[in-house]
Design a protein around this motif. Structure first.
Motif, PDB file in Angstrom:
ATOM      1  N   ARG A   1      12.179 -10.050  -5.043  1.00 42.30           N
ATOM      2  CA  ARG A   1      10.715 -10.024  -4.731  1.00 42.30           C
ATOM      3  C   ARG A   1      10.665  -9.489  -3.122  1.00 42.30           C
ATOM      4  O   ARG A   1       9.849  -9.783  -2.232  1.00 42.30           O
TER       5      ARG A   1
ATOM      6  N   PRO B   1      10.650  -6.770  -0.303  1.00 41.44           N
ATOM      7  CA  PRO B   1      10.265  -5.316  -0.218  1.00 41.44           C
ATOM      8  C   PRO B   1      11.631  -4.348  -0.054  1.00 41.44           C
ATOM      9  O   PRO B   1      12.291  -4.741   0.732  1.00 41.44           O
TER      10      PRO B   1
ATOM     11  N   ARG C   1       5.182  -2.439   3.658  1.00 41.92           N
ATOM     12  CA  ARG C   1       5.324  -3.320   2.405  1.00 41.92           C
ATOM     13  C   ARG C   1       5.483  -4.715   2.884  1.00 41.92           C
ATOM     14  O   ARG C   1       4.964  -5.751   2.477  1.00 41.92           O
TER      15      ARG C   1
ATOM     16  N   GLY D   1       2.382  -6.330   3.689  1.00 40.34           N
ATOM     17  CA  GLY D   1       1.758  -6.779   2.484  1.00 40.34           C
ATOM     18  C   GLY D   1       0.947  -5.696   1.872  1.00 40.34           C
ATOM     19  O   GLY D   1      -0.038  -5.872   0.952  1.00 40.34           O
ATOM     20  N   SER D   2       1.207  -4.343   2.065  1.00 42.54           N
ATOM     21  CA  SER D   2       0.647  -3.050   1.443  1.00 42.54           C
ATOM     22  C   SER D   2       0.979  -3.217  -0.114  1.00 42.54           C
ATOM     23  O   SER D   2       2.116  -3.522  -0.487  1.00 42.54           O
ATOM     24  N   GLU D   3       0.032  -3.001  -0.941  1.00 43.11           N
ATOM     25  CA  GLU D   3      -0.071  -2.958  -2.306  1.00 43.11           C
ATOM     26  C   GLU D   3      -0.334  -1.512  -2.888  1.00 43.11           C
ATOM     27  O   GLU D   3      -0.724  -1.485  -4.128  1.00 43.11           O
TER      28      GLU D   3
END
Length: 339
Positions: A139, A141, A305, A308-310
């Motif tokens: 997990r 990025p 990423r 925290g960008s989704e």
């Protein structure tokens, strides 16, 4: 005496909490304050304790990068571009090479991820990118750069390889060259297949036979030896077109060994563009990849990423530029111009 986070806070005129937030990549700090903190850290020579961060279970303030081969000047150029962007954002960069081996690629990924990096940039060895599961399981990025894997759905930055091939081929067709040979690493890579297809499209559009492609591998000496025998054959092509940096060096070395002059005996279009290409006599016509822009685009996506960008994954495809110099000249048997 060792510089502490308190020293940085005092120099920047902020709290230690603000310094911690900046150095840990939190986006809640105002831009002008973050700049002051980074400037103070540079002036004092402050280095965050990465080991302590790992013990606290947090990702280190580093970004990892894995490339297929550190002997390839193109990959080194991409790393330099990426490192500049990473450093300006207050991160460090650690690098490993997979030596063009899928097995080593997996081993190096595991080693890099053991550092608990904040993010990862990968240039895969193959179209399959078999190490992608390792990254997904951790997990972490990550962004893929340059070589776009088959059926890949993540963030990626590459070039428009079809257009790059067309740029090179149009130049030679417009100069009247009919007998052209293409030199590249291997057609097992998608980006090389696409570049070659771009070349073939131009020749087909001009009702010309598509050029033969000569696969020379990723080792410079191997490429030079293979091409040295080839250019001695008759009839000799009127132009050579390279699709990789190593193939370009192989072409130039093989022609020098055989005493063939550029462009009097044979025209040459290289791939990638380095300072030494301008220092040659004559300077080399080449396809310039947007190395600086690739590093910048890769880091912008990875940093988003990390923060925290989704957003949905994106693939950025950048255009190359052809630099016309003295290594190409018109051929006497003119052909209709492409397009």
């Amino acid at each position: 005496m060792k510089v502490s986070i308190r020293d940085v806070a005092a120099r920047a005129g902020v709290s230690t909490g603000t310094v911690s937030n900046v150095l840990n990549g939190k986006s809640t700090v105002q831009a002008h304050l973050a700049d002051r903190v980074r400037q103070a850290a540079r002036e004092l020579g402050f280095e965050p304790n990465q080991a302590a961060a790992q013990l606290r279970g947090r990702p280190a303030r580093i970004v990892a990068a894995l490339v297929p081969d550190l002997y390839n000047p193109y990959f080194c150029s991409l790393l330099a571009s990426l490192e500049e962007c990473v450093r300006k954002s207050g991160y460090g960069l650690i690098v490993a090479s997979a030596n063009e081996s899928p097995r080593e690629e997996r081993e190096r990924l595991n080693a890099l991820l053991a550092w608990r990096p904040a993010g990862l940039v990968v240039i895969p060895c193959t179209d399959e990118f078999r190490g992608r599961n390792i990254v997904s399981q951790r997990r972490v990025p990550f962004v893929v750069m340059d070589r776009l894997p088959v059926s890949f759905r993540g963030d990626a930055v590459t070039i428009d390889n079809l257009d790059a091939g067309r740029l090179a081929a149009e130049h030679l067709v417009n100069l009247g060259h009919r007998h052209v040979v293409v030199a590249a690493s291997t057609l097992q890579l998608r980006n090389i297949r696409e570049r070659y297809e771009g070349v073939c499209q131009v020749f087909r559009a001009s009702n010309l036979d598509v050029p033969r492609i000569f696969e020379v591998g990723s080792d410079f000496q191997q490429a030079a030896d293979a091409l040295s025998d080839f250019v001695a054959e008759e009839p000799r092509p009127t132009a050579l077109l390279s699709l990789t940096a190593i193939a370009t060096l192989g072409i130039l070395t093989s022609l020098q060994r055989r005493g063939l002059r550029i462009p009097q005996d044979i025209s040459v279009v290289g791939f990638d563009d380095y300072s030494w290409m301008q220092a040659m006599s004559p300077p080399l016509t080449s396809i310039r990849q947007p190395v600086e822009a690739m590093g910048r685009e890769a880091w912008e996506r990875l940093r988003a990423r990390i923060q925290g960008s989704e957003a949905a994954p994106t693939t950025v495809s950048l255009l190359c530029e052809r630099i016309d110099r003295g290594s190409t000249t018109p051929h006497s048997e003119n052909t209709p111009k492409a397009r």
